[in-house]
Write a protein that holds these residues in place. Structure first.
Motif, PDB file in Angstrom:
ATOM      1  N   HIS A 139       0.961  -1.189   0.101  1.00 28.68           N
ATOM      2  CA  HIS A 139      -0.067  -0.047   0.013  1.00 28.68           C
ATOM      3  C   HIS A 139       0.842   1.264  -0.062  1.00 28.68           C
ATOM      4  O   HIS A 139       1.976   1.310   0.754  1.00 28.68           O
ATOM      5  CB  HIS A 139      -1.115  -0.045   1.234  1.00 28.68           C
ATOM      6  CG  HIS A 139      -1.820  -1.011   1.422  1.00 28.68           C
ATOM      7  ND1 HIS A 139      -3.020  -1.400   0.392  1.00 28.68           N
ATOM      8  CD2 HIS A 139      -1.638  -2.293   2.068  1.00 28.68           C
ATOM      9  CE1 HIS A 139      -3.646  -2.267   0.748  1.00 28.68           C
ATOM     10  NE2 HIS A 139      -2.899  -3.078   1.573  1.00 28.68           N
ATOM     11  N   ASP A 140       0.736   2.047  -0.682  1.00 31.15           N
ATOM     12  CA  ASP A 140       1.374   3.335  -0.975  1.00 31.15           C
ATOM     13  C   ASP A 140       1.029   4.506  -0.021  1.00 31.15           C
ATOM     14  O   ASP A 140      -0.054   5.055  -0.156  1.00 31.15           O
ATOM     15  CB  ASP A 140       1.140   3.883  -2.450  1.00 31.15           C
ATOM     16  CG  ASP A 140       2.149   4.869  -2.636  1.00 31.15           C
ATOM     17  OD1 ASP A 140       1.993   5.751  -3.935  1.00 31.15           O
ATOM     18  OD2 ASP A 140       2.777   5.358  -1.818  1.00 31.15           O
ATOM     19  N   LEU A 141       1.789   4.700   0.921  1.00 36.12           N
ATOM     20  CA  LEU A 141       1.782   5.646   2.068  1.00 36.12           C
ATOM     21  C   LEU A 141       1.671   7.028   1.384  1.00 36.12           C
ATOM     22  O   LEU A 141       1.103   8.088   2.136  1.00 36.12           O
ATOM     23  CB  LEU A 141       2.599   5.501   3.091  1.00 36.12           C
ATOM     24  CG  LEU A 141       2.788   4.330   3.948  1.00 36.12           C
ATOM     25  CD1 LEU A 141       3.725   4.428   4.925  1.00 36.12           C
ATOM     26  CD2 LEU A 141       1.294   4.118   4.593  1.00 36.12           C
ATOM     27  N   ASP A 142       2.351   7.337   0.254  1.00 40.26           N
ATOM     28  CA  ASP A 142       2.385   8.592  -0.328  1.00 40.26           C
ATOM     29  C   ASP A 142       0.916   9.120  -0.554  1.00 40.26           C
ATOM     30  O   ASP A 142       0.890  10.331  -0.556  1.00 40.26           O
ATOM     31  CB  ASP A 142       3.247   8.607  -1.441  1.00 40.26           C
ATOM     32  CG  ASP A 142       4.704   8.297  -1.193  1.00 40.26           C
ATOM     33  OD1 ASP A 142       4.981   8.555   0.018  1.00 40.26           O
ATOM     34  OD2 ASP A 142       5.346   7.775  -2.045  1.00 40.26           O
TER      35      ASP A 142
ATOM     36  N   PHE B 131      -1.699   9.319   0.943  1.00 42.49           N
ATOM     37  CA  PHE B 131      -2.139  10.036   2.263  1.00 42.49           C
ATOM     38  C   PHE B 131      -1.393  11.212   2.491  1.00 42.49           C
ATOM     39  O   PHE B 131      -1.793  11.924   3.439  1.00 42.49           O
ATOM     40  CB  PHE B 131      -2.514   8.934   3.357  1.00 42.49           C
ATOM     41  CG  PHE B 131      -3.177   7.807   2.829  1.00 42.49           C
ATOM     42  CD1 PHE B 131      -4.531   7.929   3.000  1.00 42.49           C
ATOM     43  CD2 PHE B 131      -2.828   6.542   2.764  1.00 42.49           C
ATOM     44  CE1 PHE B 131      -5.240   6.966   2.540  1.00 42.49           C
ATOM     45  CE2 PHE B 131      -3.429   5.463   2.348  1.00 42.49           C
ATOM     46  CZ  PHE B 131      -4.952   5.691   2.178  1.00 42.49           C
ATOM     47  N   HIS B 132       0.022  11.145   2.063  1.00 43.54           N
ATOM     48  CA  HIS B 132       0.859  11.923   2.797  1.00 43.54           C
ATOM     49  C   HIS B 132       0.676  13.599   3.038  1.00 43.54           C
ATOM     50  O   HIS B 132       0.585  14.069   3.996  1.00 43.54           O
ATOM     51  CB  HIS B 132       2.312  11.815   2.178  1.00 43.54           C
ATOM     52  CG  HIS B 132       3.289  12.639   2.933  1.00 43.54           C
ATOM     53  ND1 HIS B 132       3.986  12.438   4.171  1.00 43.54           N
ATOM     54  CD2 HIS B 132       3.791  13.995   2.359  1.00 43.54           C
ATOM     55  CE1 HIS B 132       4.836  13.512   4.339  1.00 43.54           C
ATOM     56  NE2 HIS B 132       4.936  14.231   3.187  1.00 43.54           N
TER      57      HIS B 132
ATOM     58  N   ARG C  84      -2.846  14.089   5.216  1.00 41.76           N
ATOM     59  CA  ARG C  84      -2.451  13.936   6.300  1.00 41.76           C
ATOM     60  C   ARG C  84      -1.560  15.194   6.865  1.00 41.76           C
ATOM     61  O   ARG C  84      -1.699  15.444   8.261  1.00 41.76           O
ATOM     62  CB  ARG C  84      -1.712  12.432   6.740  1.00 41.76           C
ATOM     63  CG  ARG C  84      -1.691  12.059   8.202  1.00 41.76           C
ATOM     64  CD  ARG C  84      -1.106  10.815   8.225  1.00 41.76           C
ATOM     65  NE  ARG C  84       0.448  10.702   8.004  1.00 41.76           N
ATOM     66  CZ  ARG C  84       1.243   9.990   8.326  1.00 41.76           C
ATOM     67  NH1 ARG C  84       0.860   8.735   9.228  1.00 41.76           N
ATOM     68  NH2 ARG C  84       2.428   9.932   8.027  1.00 41.76           N
TER      69      ARG C  84
ATOM     70  N   ASP D 251      -4.414   8.223   9.400  1.00 42.25           N
ATOM     71  CA  ASP D 251      -3.328   7.957  10.168  1.00 42.25           C
ATOM     72  C   ASP D 251      -3.421   6.282  10.294  1.00 42.25           C
ATOM     73  O   ASP D 251      -2.562   5.707  10.341  1.00 42.25           O
ATOM     74  CB  ASP D 251      -3.087   8.492  11.491  1.00 42.25           C
ATOM     75  CG  ASP D 251      -1.751   8.309  12.047  1.00 42.25           C
ATOM     76  OD1 ASP D 251      -1.074   8.882  11.528  1.00 42.25           O
ATOM     77  OD2 ASP D 251      -1.643   7.316  12.945  1.00 42.25           O
TER      78      ASP D 251
ATOM     79  N   ASN E 176      -5.114   4.183   8.347  1.00 46.90           N
ATOM     80  CA  ASN E 176      -4.888   3.701   7.211  1.00 46.90           C
ATOM     81  C   ASN E 176      -3.339   3.327   6.930  1.00 46.90           C
ATOM     82  O   ASN E 176      -2.684   2.555   6.759  1.00 46.90           O
ATOM     83  CB  ASN E 176      -5.682   3.988   6.070  1.00 46.90           C
ATOM     84  CG  ASN E 176      -6.986   3.670   5.956  1.00 46.90           C
ATOM     85  OD1 ASN E 176      -7.322   2.818   6.999  1.00 46.90           O
ATOM     86  ND2 ASN E 176      -7.916   4.526   5.530  1.00 46.90           N
ATOM     87  N   SER E 177      -2.497   4.534   7.166  1.00 49.27           N
ATOM     88  CA  SER E 177      -1.207   4.508   7.060  1.00 49.27           C
ATOM     89  C   SER E 177      -0.531   3.706   7.866  1.00 49.27           C
ATOM     90  O   SER E 177       0.452   2.818   7.470  1.00 49.27           O
ATOM     91  CB  SER E 177      -0.561   6.112   7.140  1.00 49.27           C
ATOM     92  OG  SER E 177      -1.234   6.950   6.102  1.00 49.27           O
TER      93      SER E 177
ATOM     94  N   SER F 233      -0.701  -0.178   6.923  1.00 44.39           N
ATOM     95  CA  SER F 233       0.075  -0.298   5.818  1.00 44.39           C
ATOM     96  C   SER F 233       1.533  -0.589   6.450  1.00 44.39           C
ATOM     97  O   SER F 233       2.057  -1.608   5.660  1.00 44.39           O
ATOM     98  CB  SER F 233       0.119   0.805   4.704  1.00 44.39           C
ATOM     99  OG  SER F 233      -0.738   1.005   4.135  1.00 44.39           O
TER     100      SER F 233
ATOM    101  N   LYS G 181      -9.416  -1.670   6.221  1.00 43.57           N
ATOM    102  CA  LYS G 181      -9.232  -0.156   6.012  1.00 43.57           C
ATOM    103  C   LYS G 181     -10.348   0.748   6.558  1.00 43.57           C
ATOM    104  O   LYS G 181     -11.442  -0.215   6.803  1.00 43.57           O
ATOM    105  CB  LYS G 181      -9.041   0.121   4.670  1.00 43.57           C
ATOM    106  CG  LYS G 181      -7.712   0.061   4.123  1.00 43.57           C
ATOM    107  CD  LYS G 181      -7.159   0.759   2.664  1.00 43.57           C
ATOM    108  CE  LYS G 181      -5.864   0.757   2.415  1.00 43.57           C
ATOM    109  NZ  LYS G 181      -4.835   1.280   3.304  1.00 43.57           N
TER     110      LYS G 181
END
Length: 562
Positions: free
Chosen positions: A47-50, A52-53, A56, A247, A249-250, A253, A559
């Protein structure tokens, strides 16, 4: 952890040493929990944290601005409480500490000036949050809410939010604080009696608090419940909930990646293939570090901590399921000596296990040395020696049929939980406050280790007595106590054990307030270990762990809808 269950035979059964694998016990353990990461393909997805970056970051700054603009003491406390319940407080540790320090000073000024407290809820919330963060606040702060006979005033039951706050505050009591004992009894009875007449929303709050007190619960494990049932109605607003969902979901991941990395290490280690009689449960093992080291910043340490936890389970199965008494004695000797030459007398499966233990422990020691400048090998190998010696004592009890006194069983059982191994490893991985003085205290099994270990042992044995003692083969504190005192009612002993668990919680609360040698992060690891016990050892009638299964789905698979 508490991995050694069957330590005694039935008093009515022939006694003989374990000389071959107990397939019945092996099947029983597999029935209780048989899950690995490979059974859940969703975990293998990255999962791509970017994604949400940016959003967030914007929400984090918005919350930070609000924190800096708060001045009303109650609003400040309510905001901190919401941040903690939503598991996003780790982003704002400096701001929270500044607010609490100021609040603590103000409470001291009010006490010295003889000013009255401003409301039950305000007082209880400040008391709870300050104690949770290591500030000692006297329970005398509640004197304004008691009558001349020292009883809590009956009219307080009209203030449901205040009563809930008083109940939550009472769970942070230490030994000898009778005011908080009385507060706990008073609020529990009043809340249960008035539950049916409460508004639905308040009834949900009350039921949740009585079943899962905040101090005894893992915040991240309850975040979705807090969001879904609007348990944050004490002041958390929409922008906090939006941040919490992003947060969650991040961090989910991040946890998925950690589990994949540990699972690869476990597969490459090869113990599951070589020791086919032992448990193969990487997902369950990983849930311990996820709970104990809950701060998302401790990602590497969670992965490393899962490794010794997996070996505790494996070694427990060697002692509990497979090894003969002579083999177990030789294995214990090898671990105590901590020399490769000591494995020559061991059978192949034990040699493989010892090499895995030896190499893993040395690798973790090297990591700690690189990161924190201290080689912990002496302390780490001592924990393994102590565990194996405790396991061997239980194996000898089983082989001889000699049931120990309850206190003797419990002293040994606290070590055979393996909690000391987990927390000593956690201490060195965290690297906070490593000094000769703190290490000497650590090696002597301080209350921050013995209290959660005792809670685990008693809770595990209580569950074993209720759910897993049908065949008379599982030793426990309950069994020892009943025989020693001539008691035939498990209910009476169960009540006694629950009182002992309550006492250990009070002792732990005192340690959290007074153990200045240890860092807040290590104290939290100790507390989280105790919090995790009920989840790990609450078996249903089918000998499954529904609470743990639910948390695995919530934390690792499902999620949070945005």
């Amino acid at each position: 952890m508490a991995f050694s269950r069957g330590v005694f035979s039935s008093p009515h059964s022939p006694i003989a040493p374990i000389t071959q694998p107990s397939h019945e016990l092996r099947a029983k353990k597999l029935m209780i929990w048989n899950v690995s990461a490979s059974h859940h393909p969703i975990i293998t997805q990255d999962h791509d944290l970017d994604n949400f970056h940016v959003k967030r970051t914007e929400k984090l700054e918005e919350v930070r601005r609000v924190l800096h603009c708060l001045y009303d003491p109650l609003e400040c406390m309510m905001m901190i409480d919401s941040l903690q319940c939503l598991s996003i407080d780790y982003h704002f540790q400096e701001e929270i500490e500044e607010i609490l320090s100021h609040r603590y000073k103000n409470l001291g000024d009010q006490a010295s000036n003889g000013r009255a407290n401003k409301g039950l809820y305000n007082t209880t919330l400040s008391f709870r949050l300050l104690r949770q963060h290591g500030y000692y606040v006297s329970p005398d702060i509640f004197d304004d809410f008691r009558d001349r006979q020292g009883r809590f005033k009956p009219h307080l039951n009209k203030d449901v939010r205040g009563m809930l706050g008083l109940y939550e505050a009472s769970r942070l009591g230490i030994v000898g604080e009778e005011i908080l004992d009385e507060a706990c009894d008073f609020t529990r009875k009043q809340l249960k009696a008035s539950m049916t007449s409460m508004e639905p929303g308040l009834a949900v709050l009350a039921g949740h608090a009585l079943e899962h007190p905040i101090h005894m619960s893992l915040p991240r494990f309850n975040t979705k419940n807090y969001l879904n049932n609007q348990l944050g109605s004490n002041g958390s607003t929409g922008f906090l909930h939006e941040l919490a969902k992003l947060d969650f979901n991040s961090v989910q991941s991040l946890h998925q990646r950690e589990l994949r990395e540990f699972s690869k290490w476990w597969r490459d280690l090869g113990l599951a293939q070589e020791l086919s009689f032992a448990r193969d449960q990487p997902m369950k093992w990983y849930m311990w570090p996820l709970a104990i080291l809950s701060n998302p910043h401790f990602s590497e340490y969670r992965i490393e901590l899962t490794k010794p936890i997996s070996l505790i389970y494996i070694i427990d199965d060697i002692f509990d399921v497979y090894g003969t008494l002579d083999e177990l004695a030789f294995f214990t000797e090898a671990v105590v000596r901590w020399e490769l030459s000591a494995i020559d007398r061991l059978p192949r499966y034990m040699q493989i296990c010892f090499m895995a233990l030896y190499n893993t422990t040395n690798e973790i020691s090297f990591l700690v040395l690189k990161k924190h400048g201290w080689n912990p090998i002496h302390s780490l190998k001592k924990t393994w020696a102590d565990l194996c010696k405790a396991f061997l004592v239980e194996a000898k009890w089983f082989a001889s049929g000699q049931m120990p006194k309850a206190d003797e069983y419990l002293r040994n059982g606290v070590i055979s939980t393996g909690v000391h191994i987990v927390l000593v490893h956690a201490f060195f991985l965290l690297g906070h406050g490593i000094t000769r003085e703190s290490i000497e205290r650590l090696d002597s099994i301080p209350g921050l280790i013995s209290c959660p270990a005792t809670i685990l042992r008693l809770w595990d044995d209580l569950g074993s007595a209720k759910d897993e003692n049908q065949e008379g083969k599982d030793g426990s504190y309950v069994e020892c106590y009943m025989k020693e005192h001539g008691i035939t009612s498990p209910t009476i002993v169960g009540e006694h054990v629950m009182q002992m668990i309550s006492m250990e919680w009070k002792k732990l609360n005192k340690e959290l307030l007074s153990s200045n040698l240890f860092s807040p992060s290590f104290k939290e690891a100790s507390l989280n270990t105790a919090r995790m016990v009920q989840i790990m050892y609450s078996y249903d009638q089918n000998q499954r762990l529904p609470a743990l299964e639910g948390h695995i789905n919530s934390l690792l698979k499902e999620k949070c809808p945005l």
